[in-house]
Design a protein around this motif. Structure first.
Motif, PDB file in Angstrom:
ATOM      1  N   GLU A 114       0.828  -1.213   0.000  1.00 19.67           N
ATOM      2  CA  GLU A 114       0.000   0.000   0.000  1.00 19.67           C
ATOM      3  C   GLU A 114       0.857   1.255   0.000  1.00 19.67           C
ATOM      4  OE1 GLU A 114      -4.137   1.549   2.051  1.00 19.67           O
ATOM      5  OE2 GLU A 114      -3.040  -0.132   2.935  1.00 19.67           O
ATOM      6  N   GLN A 115       1.931   1.245   0.762  1.00 22.85           N
ATOM      7  CA  GLN A 115       2.825   2.401   0.806  1.00 22.85           C
ATOM      8  C   GLN A 115       3.514   2.618  -0.537  1.00 22.85           C
ATOM      9  OE1 GLN A 115       5.726   2.180   3.930  1.00 22.85           O
ATOM     10  NE2 GLN A 115       6.543   4.233   3.543  1.00 22.85           N
ATOM     11  N   ALA A 116       3.943   1.531  -1.175  1.00 25.06           N
ATOM     12  CA  ALA A 116       4.606   1.637  -2.476  1.00 25.06           C
ATOM     13  C   ALA A 116       3.641   2.155  -3.540  1.00 25.06           C
ATOM     14  CB  ALA A 116       5.168   0.277  -2.881  1.00 25.06           C
ATOM     15  N   LEU A 117       2.385   1.718  -3.486  1.00 27.21           N
ATOM     16  CA  LEU A 117       1.398   2.162  -4.466  1.00 27.21           C
ATOM     17  C   LEU A 117       1.087   3.645  -4.309  1.00 27.21           C
ATOM     18  CD1 LEU A 117      -1.061  -0.876  -4.387  1.00 27.21           C
ATOM     19  CD2 LEU A 117       0.470  -0.234  -6.262  1.00 27.21           C
ATOM     20  N   ALA A 118       1.138   4.137  -3.087  1.00 30.23           N
ATOM     21  CA  ALA A 118       0.922   5.572  -2.855  1.00 30.23           C
ATOM     22  C   ALA A 118       1.991   6.390  -3.558  1.00 30.23           C
ATOM     23  CB  ALA A 118       0.920   5.867  -1.360  1.00 30.23           C
ATOM     24  N   GLY A 119       3.196   5.855  -3.646  1.00 32.69           N
ATOM     25  CA  GLY A 119       4.267   6.554  -4.354  1.00 32.69           C
ATOM     26  C   GLY A 119       4.177   6.408  -5.855  1.00 32.69           C
ATOM     27  N   TYR A 120       3.636   5.287  -6.319  1.00 33.36           N
ATOM     28  CA  TYR A 120       3.551   5.021  -7.758  1.00 33.36           C
ATOM     29  C   TYR A 120       2.400   5.799  -8.400  1.00 33.36           C
ATOM     30  CZ  TYR A 120       2.992   2.448 -12.137  1.00 33.36           C
ATOM     31  OH  TYR A 120       2.883   2.109 -13.469  1.00 33.36           O
ATOM     32  N   ALA A 121       1.254   5.808  -7.738  1.00 32.41           N
ATOM     33  CA  ALA A 121       0.067   6.467  -8.301  1.00 32.41           C
ATOM     34  C   ALA A 121      -0.649   7.237  -7.199  1.00 32.41           C
ATOM     35  CB  ALA A 121      -0.856   5.434  -8.933  1.00 32.41           C
ATOM     36  N   PRO A 122      -0.111   8.389  -6.808  1.00 33.53           N
ATOM     37  CA  PRO A 122      -0.703   9.126  -5.687  1.00 33.53           C
ATOM     38  C   PRO A 122      -2.124   9.617  -5.952  1.00 33.53           C
ATOM     39  CG  PRO A 122       1.012  10.424  -6.783  1.00 33.53           C
ATOM     40  CD  PRO A 122       1.101   9.038  -7.331  1.00 33.53           C
ATOM     41  N   ALA A 123      -2.478   9.816  -7.237  1.00 37.64           N
ATOM     42  CA  ALA A 123      -3.819  10.329  -7.556  1.00 37.64           C
ATOM     43  C   ALA A 123      -4.870   9.224  -7.607  1.00 37.64           C
ATOM     44  CB  ALA A 123      -3.789  11.073  -8.892  1.00 37.64           C
ATOM     45  N   ALA A 124      -4.426   7.978  -7.650  1.00 41.27           N
ATOM     46  CA  ALA A 124      -5.369   6.866  -7.768  1.00 41.27           C
ATOM     47  C   ALA A 124      -6.063   6.596  -6.434  1.00 41.27           C
ATOM     48  CB  ALA A 124      -4.644   5.612  -8.239  1.00 41.27           C
ATOM     49  N   GLN A 125      -7.325   6.235  -6.515  1.00 40.86           N
ATOM     50  CA  GLN A 125      -8.056   5.847  -5.312  1.00 40.86           C
ATOM     51  C   GLN A 125      -7.662   4.432  -4.927  1.00 40.86           C
ATOM     52  OE1 GLN A 125     -12.228   6.337  -6.183  1.00 40.86           O
ATOM     53  NE2 GLN A 125     -12.186   8.530  -5.806  1.00 40.86           N
ATOM     54  N   ARG A 126      -7.390   4.233  -3.645  1.00 42.04           N
ATOM     55  CA  ARG A 126      -7.001   2.920  -3.146  1.00 42.04           C
ATOM     56  C   ARG A 126      -8.000   2.464  -2.089  1.00 42.04           C
ATOM     57  NH1 ARG A 126      -2.665   5.990  -2.780  1.00 42.04           N
ATOM     58  NH2 ARG A 126      -2.760   6.073  -0.504  1.00 42.04           N
ATOM     59  N   ARG A 127      -8.310   1.170  -2.114  1.00 42.22           N
ATOM     60  CA  ARG A 127      -9.172   0.606  -1.076  1.00 42.22           C
ATOM     61  C   ARG A 127      -8.793  -0.854  -0.857  1.00 42.22           C
ATOM     62  NH1 ARG A 127     -13.238  -2.550  -3.430  1.00 42.22           N
ATOM     63  NH2 ARG A 127     -13.574  -2.169  -5.669  1.00 42.22           N
ATOM     64  N   ARG A 128      -9.063  -1.350   0.323  1.00 43.21           N
ATOM     65  CA  ARG A 128      -8.850  -2.750   0.636  1.00 43.21           C
ATOM     66  C   ARG A 128     -10.126  -3.523   0.344  1.00 43.21           C
ATOM     67  NH1 ARG A 128      -4.084  -3.496   3.913  1.00 43.21           N
ATOM     68  NH2 ARG A 128      -4.626  -5.721   3.950  1.00 43.21           N
ATOM     69  N   ASP A 129      -9.991  -4.630  -0.316  1.00 42.64           N
ATOM     70  CA  ASP A 129     -11.110  -5.507  -0.631  1.00 42.64           C
ATOM     71  C   ASP A 129     -10.699  -6.924  -0.232  1.00 42.64           C
ATOM     72  OD1 ASP A 129     -13.315  -6.817  -1.547  1.00 42.64           O
ATOM     73  OD2 ASP A 129     -13.041  -6.343  -3.665  1.00 42.64           O
ATOM     74  N   GLY A 130     -10.984  -7.263   1.010  1.00 42.10           N
ATOM     75  CA  GLY A 130     -10.534  -8.557   1.516  1.00 42.10           C
ATOM     76  C   GLY A 130      -9.027  -8.599   1.590  1.00 42.10           C
ATOM     77  N   ASN A 131      -8.441  -9.548   0.900  1.00 41.18           N
ATOM     78  CA  ASN A 131      -6.979  -9.672   0.894  1.00 41.18           C
ATOM     79  C   ASN A 131      -6.352  -9.032  -0.338  1.00 41.18           C
ATOM     80  OD1 ASN A 131      -7.876 -11.489  -0.978  1.00 41.18           O
ATOM     81  ND2 ASN A 131      -6.621 -13.211  -0.284  1.00 41.18           N
ATOM     82  N   LEU A 132      -7.068  -8.077  -0.927  1.00 39.98           N
ATOM     83  CA  LEU A 132      -6.565  -7.369  -2.103  1.00 39.98           C
ATOM     84  C   LEU A 132      -6.514  -5.870  -1.827  1.00 39.98           C
ATOM     85  CD1 LEU A 132      -8.652  -9.052  -4.955  1.00 39.98           C
ATOM     86  CD2 LEU A 132      -6.256  -9.529  -4.399  1.00 39.98           C
ATOM     87  N   ILE A 133      -5.632  -5.182  -2.551  1.00 40.61           N
ATOM     88  CA  ILE A 133      -5.680  -3.731  -2.666  1.00 40.61           C
ATOM     89  C   ILE A 133      -6.173  -3.414  -4.073  1.00 40.61           C
ATOM     90  CG2 ILE A 133      -4.340  -1.587  -2.733  1.00 40.61           C
ATOM     91  CD1 ILE A 133      -2.497  -2.778  -0.657  1.00 40.61           C
ATOM     92  N   VAL A 134      -7.174  -2.546  -4.163  1.00 40.29           N
ATOM     93  CA  VAL A 134      -7.756  -2.210  -5.455  1.00 40.29           C
ATOM     94  C   VAL A 134      -7.481  -0.743  -5.744  1.00 40.29           C
ATOM     95  CG1 VAL A 134      -9.852  -2.116  -6.841  1.00 40.29           C
ATOM     96  CG2 VAL A 134      -9.557  -3.933  -5.138  1.00 40.29           C
ATOM     97  N   LEU A 135      -6.842  -0.489  -6.895  1.00 41.20           N
ATOM     98  CA  LEU A 135      -6.599   0.870  -7.369  1.00 41.20           C
ATOM     99  C   LEU A 135      -7.623   1.220  -8.432  1.00 41.20           C
ATOM    100  CD1 LEU A 135      -2.732   1.066  -8.001  1.00 41.20           C
ATOM    101  CD2 LEU A 135      -3.979   1.885  -6.015  1.00 41.20           C
ATOM    102  N   SER A 136      -8.217   2.415  -8.367  1.00 40.74           N
ATOM    103  CA  SER A 136      -9.066   2.931  -9.435  1.00 40.74           C
ATOM    104  C   SER A 136      -8.289   4.017 -10.149  1.00 40.74           C
ATOM    105  CB  SER A 136     -10.369   3.504  -8.864  1.00 40.74           C
ATOM    106  OG  SER A 136     -11.155   2.487  -8.300  1.00 40.74           O
ATOM    107  N   MET A 137      -8.037   3.807 -11.450  1.00 47.25           N
ATOM    108  CA  MET A 137      -7.175   4.707 -12.210  1.00 47.25           C
ATOM    109  C   MET A 137      -7.851   5.109 -13.508  1.00 47.25           C
ATOM    110  SD  MET A 137      -3.550   2.654 -11.713  1.00 47.25           S
ATOM    111  CE  MET A 137      -2.565   4.054 -12.243  1.00 47.25           C
ATOM    112  N   ILE A 138      -7.651   6.360 -13.928  1.00 48.48           N
ATOM    113  CA  ILE A 138      -8.135   6.838 -15.219  1.00 48.48           C
ATOM    114  C   ILE A 138      -7.101   6.487 -16.277  1.00 48.48           C
ATOM    115  CG2 ILE A 138      -8.769   8.861 -16.566  1.00 48.48           C
ATOM    116  CD1 ILE A 138      -9.773  10.133 -14.008  1.00 48.48           C
TER     117      ILE A 138
END
Length: 313
Positions: free
Chosen positions: A249-273
């Motif tokens: 999750e921390q690494a994804l915040a650096g890769y795509a800071p504008a993307a929405q992130r949420r936890r879905d069970g044992n997954l992290i889901v990014l919503s990206m344009i």
């Protein structure tokens, strides 16, 4: 997500055309229940416009007001830029309830009776029967038809006066999968002939497959309106999993800071344009010391956008 219908490709050309329908602060209450709250809609010529919302959201009440069956408590609306009047109804074909035909009469005879009621010529009976794929069964009794065929005959009846606009309330409600497919393909075919279609539905898949534009309503209130492509906004979702989810999750915040992130069970889901580069993302995370056990990219569907929109209301 299924491929877009061929006519959907031209949906951007609909923008800027004449408004077929415009509502302003349209409202209707039943006692203390506010069924429709200050509803503003704009339907352009040639659009397949879906009013999408859960059961009880005010869709049928809205259509009933637009067709003069119910009187609004407040607000106004215009058809073809004019205040509603009986003469304009001939340009609007509607199917609001379950098909209601004489069971022992043939499809042709039922449509001829409908022509008498609508005060229109019977010369289009064969045309509309062919249009809905029922010409080979024209002499068959209505009682012998499947549910899907009955619905198609009802749409044929709505087309008898060759209206400019077709209004359909839950057109696939109660149909089996084959009937749903038949009616869906019929709606697409009618749209390709240039008709404007106003369609109310609570079935997300139906709206996504046939509509060019959509209004999302909940408890009578408009939450979003625009082309289906705009509502989806070319969004993609990326599902990821790794052994160290906190580090991921921390690494994804650096890769795509504008993307929405949420936890879905044992997954992290990014919503990206825009469509992400899965290879580049995987390489970036590997360079951060993370090895993914799951990576999946998929186009965001209307269902996901709908749930996000209604959850905020």
């Amino acid at each position: 997500m299924t491929d877009l219908p061929p006519y959907r490709i031209l949906s951007h050309q609909i923008e800027g055309l004449n408004n077929v329908l415009k509502t302003q602060a349209l409202a209707k209450s039943y006692g203390r229940i506010k069924a429709v709250k200050s509803l503003d809609l704009e339907v352009s010529e040639g659009a397949v416009f879906g009013i999408l919302g859960p059961n009880g959201s005010g869709k049928s009440t809205t259509l009933s007001m637009l067709l003069g069956i119910l009187t609004p408590d407040a607000g106004s609306f215009t058809w073809f830029g004019q205040a509603p009047e009986p003469a304009l109804r001939k340009d609007i074909g509607a199917l609001l309830e379950q098909p209601n035909f004489y069971p022992y009469l043939s499809a042709r005879k039922n449509l001829e009776i409908a022509c008498l009621i609508k005060e229109c010529s019977t010369t289009r009976v064969n045309t509309v029967l062919e249009q809905v794929g029922l010409l080979p069964r024209a002499e068959s009794a209505f009682k012998t038809f499947s549910t899907g065929m009955k619905q198609r005959l009802a749409i044929a009846s709505a087309l008898l006066a060759d209206p400019k606009v077709l209004v359909l309330d839950e057109p696939t409600n109660g149909l089996d999968p084959q009937g749903i497919a038949e009616v869906r393909e019929l709606i697409i075919a009618i749209a390709e002939r240039g008709k404007t279609i106003l369609l109310a539905s609570h079935i997300l898949d139906e709206v996504e497959k046939v509509c060019t534009h959509v209004a999302v309503i909940k408890q009578g209130q408009l939450l979003a309106q625009g082309s289906v492509l705009d509502i989806l906004r070319n969004q993609h979702q990326v599902e990821l999993r790794a052994d160290d989810m906190a580090a991921l999750e921390q690494a994804l915040a650096g890769y795509a800071p504008a993307a929405q992130r949420r936890r879905d069970g044992n997954l992290i889901v990014l919503s990206m344009i825009g469509e992400p580069d899965g290879t580049a993302l995987n390489r970036y995370l590997f360079e951060q010391g993370l090895v993914l056990s799951h990576l999946r990219i998929h186009k965001k569907r209307l269902e996901e956008s709908f749930l996000e929109i209604t959850a905020k209301a």
